[in-house]
Scaffold this motif. Structure first.
Motif, PDB file in Angstrom:
ATOM      1  N   VAL A   1       0.847  -1.199   0.000  1.00 38.36           N
ATOM      2  CA  VAL A   1       0.000   0.000   0.000  1.00 38.36           C
ATOM      3  C   VAL A   1       0.880   1.245   0.000  1.00 38.36           C
ATOM      4  CG1 VAL A   1      -1.664   1.347   1.327  1.00 38.36           C
ATOM      5  CG2 VAL A   1      -1.971  -1.125   1.099  1.00 38.36           C
ATOM      6  N   SER A   2       1.941   1.246   0.804  1.00 38.75           N
ATOM      7  CA  SER A   2       2.848   2.406   0.850  1.00 38.75           C
ATOM      8  C   SER A   2       3.469   2.656  -0.512  1.00 38.75           C
ATOM      9  CB  SER A   2       3.939   2.174   1.898  1.00 38.75           C
ATOM     10  OG  SER A   2       3.389   2.145   3.200  1.00 38.75           O
ATOM     11  N   ALA A   3       3.915   1.595  -1.180  1.00 35.61           N
ATOM     12  CA  ALA A   3       4.501   1.746  -2.506  1.00 35.61           C
ATOM     13  C   ALA A   3       3.470   2.269  -3.496  1.00 35.61           C
ATOM     14  CB  ALA A   3       5.072   0.408  -2.981  1.00 35.61           C
ATOM     15  N   SER A   4       2.238   1.807  -3.388  1.00 35.69           N
ATOM     16  CA  SER A   4       1.176   2.278  -4.277  1.00 35.69           C
ATOM     17  C   SER A   4       0.878   3.756  -4.043  1.00 35.69           C
ATOM     18  CB  SER A   4      -0.092   1.446  -4.071  1.00 35.69           C
ATOM     19  OG  SER A   4       0.116   0.113  -4.477  1.00 35.69           O
ATOM     20  N   LEU A   5       0.925   4.183  -2.780  1.00 35.29           N
ATOM     21  CA  LEU A   5       0.701   5.597  -2.477  1.00 35.29           C
ATOM     22  C   LEU A   5       1.781   6.468  -3.103  1.00 35.29           C
ATOM     23  CD1 LEU A   5      -0.375   5.375   1.274  1.00 35.29           C
ATOM     24  CD2 LEU A   5      -1.841   5.922  -0.676  1.00 35.29           C
TER      25      LEU A   5
ATOM     26  N   ARG B   1       0.357  11.973 -10.763  1.00 37.56           N
ATOM     27  CA  ARG B   1      -0.957  12.563 -10.566  1.00 37.56           C
ATOM     28  C   ARG B   1      -1.721  12.715 -11.872  1.00 37.56           C
ATOM     29  NH1 ARG B   1       0.346  17.667  -6.903  1.00 37.56           N
ATOM     30  NH2 ARG B   1       2.306  17.536  -8.061  1.00 37.56           N
ATOM     31  N   GLY B   2      -0.999  12.677 -12.986  1.00 43.06           N
ATOM     32  CA  GLY B   2      -1.693  12.718 -14.266  1.00 43.06           C
ATOM     33  C   GLY B   2      -2.576  11.502 -14.467  1.00 43.06           C
TER      34      GLY B   2
ATOM     35  N   TYR C   1      -3.330   9.256 -11.747  1.00 40.47           N
ATOM     36  CA  TYR C   1      -4.064   8.927 -10.521  1.00 40.47           C
ATOM     37  C   TYR C   1      -4.535  10.181  -9.775  1.00 40.47           C
ATOM     38  CZ  TYR C   1      -1.774   4.412 -11.318  1.00 40.47           C
ATOM     39  OH  TYR C   1      -1.332   3.229 -11.872  1.00 40.47           O
ATOM     40  N   GLY C   2      -4.870  11.229 -10.521  1.00 40.46           N
ATOM     41  CA  GLY C   2      -5.256  12.483  -9.888  1.00 40.46           C
ATOM     42  C   GLY C   2      -6.433  12.348  -8.947  1.00 40.46           C
ATOM     43  N   ASP C   3      -7.454  11.583  -9.342  1.00 41.91           N
ATOM     44  CA  ASP C   3      -8.641  11.426  -8.495  1.00 41.91           C
ATOM     45  C   ASP C   3      -8.283  10.758  -7.169  1.00 41.91           C
ATOM     46  OD1 ASP C   3     -10.216  12.607 -10.364  1.00 41.91           O
ATOM     47  OD2 ASP C   3     -11.202  10.758 -11.051  1.00 41.91           O
ATOM     48  N   ILE C   4      -7.404   9.751  -7.251  1.00 43.57           N
ATOM     49  CA  ILE C   4      -7.015   9.035  -6.031  1.00 43.57           C
ATOM     50  C   ILE C   4      -6.155   9.923  -5.146  1.00 43.57           C
ATOM     51  CG2 ILE C   4      -5.786   7.023  -5.120  1.00 43.57           C
ATOM     52  CD1 ILE C   4      -6.556   5.519  -7.647  1.00 43.57           C
ATOM     53  N   TRP C   5      -5.246  10.694  -5.765  1.00 47.31           N
ATOM     54  CA  TRP C   5      -4.409  11.604  -4.983  1.00 47.31           C
ATOM     55  C   TRP C   5      -5.269  12.618  -4.229  1.00 47.31           C
ATOM     56  CZ3 TRP C   5      -0.045  12.614  -2.679  1.00 47.31           C
ATOM     57  CH2 TRP C   5       0.244  13.938  -2.308  1.00 47.31           C
ATOM     58  N   GLU C   6      -6.233  13.213  -4.895  1.00 50.18           N
ATOM     59  CA  GLU C   6      -7.086  14.205  -4.242  1.00 50.18           C
ATOM     60  C   GLU C   6      -7.921  13.575  -3.132  1.00 50.18           C
ATOM     61  OE1 GLU C   6      -9.353  16.250  -7.179  1.00 50.18           O
ATOM     62  OE2 GLU C   6      -7.586  16.924  -8.292  1.00 50.18           O
TER      63      GLU C   6
END
Length: 280
Positions: A200-204, A211-212, A214-219
């Motif tokens: 999970v940490s690596a995925s984060l 962010r291009g 995974y922008g929705d997940i980052w926000e």
């Protein structure tokens, strides 16, 4: 009419005379009024001071804490909906609700400013009447912690005054998925590894660096972190208020008071989101 209230009748279309009669907004058989809709009479009957003769600031103390419980109810409503939205893939709605949560939590922090207008001397006029009641016993606050991700089954053993209904609510919160569970599910559905904390940490980190894609997940991760940060701010503000009011005295419910509250300051709902910063 008072300027503080909007006269909705001015913006309503006129009702033609006939079978319905000439009705005005809010006057349809007096079926619903401001007071009846909000149950104002019942609401205002719930502030019952314990001291006799009454201590002036006891009403303030009761109102503030009842307001907290109302806000806790709303927060549980919003956090449940945000968790469900994540499960359903509606990330935009989850972000919207979590931003609302952050705004409410900002109100909770600033409500302490009002409580601090009460001097220690004024509080001592009625504090003895509170025992053995304590803020530690707020079931809704524990529900918020459990739902957010910090589940503590030991609370049910430490607090013996739970009603059957309250214990059932907490048992349900302990058994149901948390906001963090829902967020990890979002990562998994995006094809990111989530087998253990390391994955999970690596995925984060992947999300943060791209962010291009995974922008929705980052926000979404950011508004979750804001929820965590606001709760930490509330705990910190709360403990300084307690120290200002009673110093190092024990809490009314038998806890150590401020030292117990200080021991909870390092708590984090989402430690992996905080640790991720160091990996960027």
């Amino acid at each position: 009419m008072d300027e503080e209230f909007v006269d909705f009748s001015r913006s309503q279309p006129a009702v033609a005379e006939g079978a319905e009669g000439d009705r005005q907004f809010g006057e349809e058989g007096a079926r619903l009024t401001y007071g009846s809709y909000l149950r104002v009479e019942q609401l205002l009957s719930q502030q019952v001071p314990e001291t006799s003769p009454p201590a002036h600031d006891e009403l303030l103390f009761i109102v503030i804490h009842q307001a907290y419980e109302l806000w806790f109810k709303q927060l549980l409503h919003e956090l449940e909906a945000a968790r469900n939205a994540m499960d359903e893939g509606r990330l935009w709605w989850a972000r919207h609700l979590l931003r609302r949560v952050g705004t409410i939590e900002d109100v909770l922090v600033h409500q302490i400013d009002i409580l601090e207008t009460m001097t220690p001397q004024d509080f001592l006029e009625f504090r003895h009447r509170l025992a053995p009641a304590s803020g530690f016993q707020s079931v809704q606050f524990r529900e918020l912690e459990f739902l957010s991700g910090h589940k503590d089954p030991g609370f049910l053993q430490r607090f013996k005054g739970l009603s059957a209904e309250e214990r059932a609510r907490l048992d349900r919160r302990l058994a149901e998925p948390t906001l963090w569970d829902a967020f990890v599910g979002v990562l998994a559905r995006a094809g990111l590894p989530t087998g253990d904390d390391a994955e999970v940490s690596a995925s984060l980190v992947t999300v943060a660096r791209d962010r291009g894609t995974y922008g929705d997940i980052w926000e979404l991760a950011e508004v979750l972190l804001e929820h965590d940060e606001q709760q930490a701010a509330w705990r910190a503000r709360h403990v300084t208020m307690v120290e200002r009011q009673i110093g190092t005295k024990s809490g009314t419910g038998g806890s150590s008071g401020a030292p117990y509250l200080r021991s909870r300051l390092p708590m984090r709902f989402y430690p992996l989101l905080w640790e991720m910063r160091g990996a960027l």
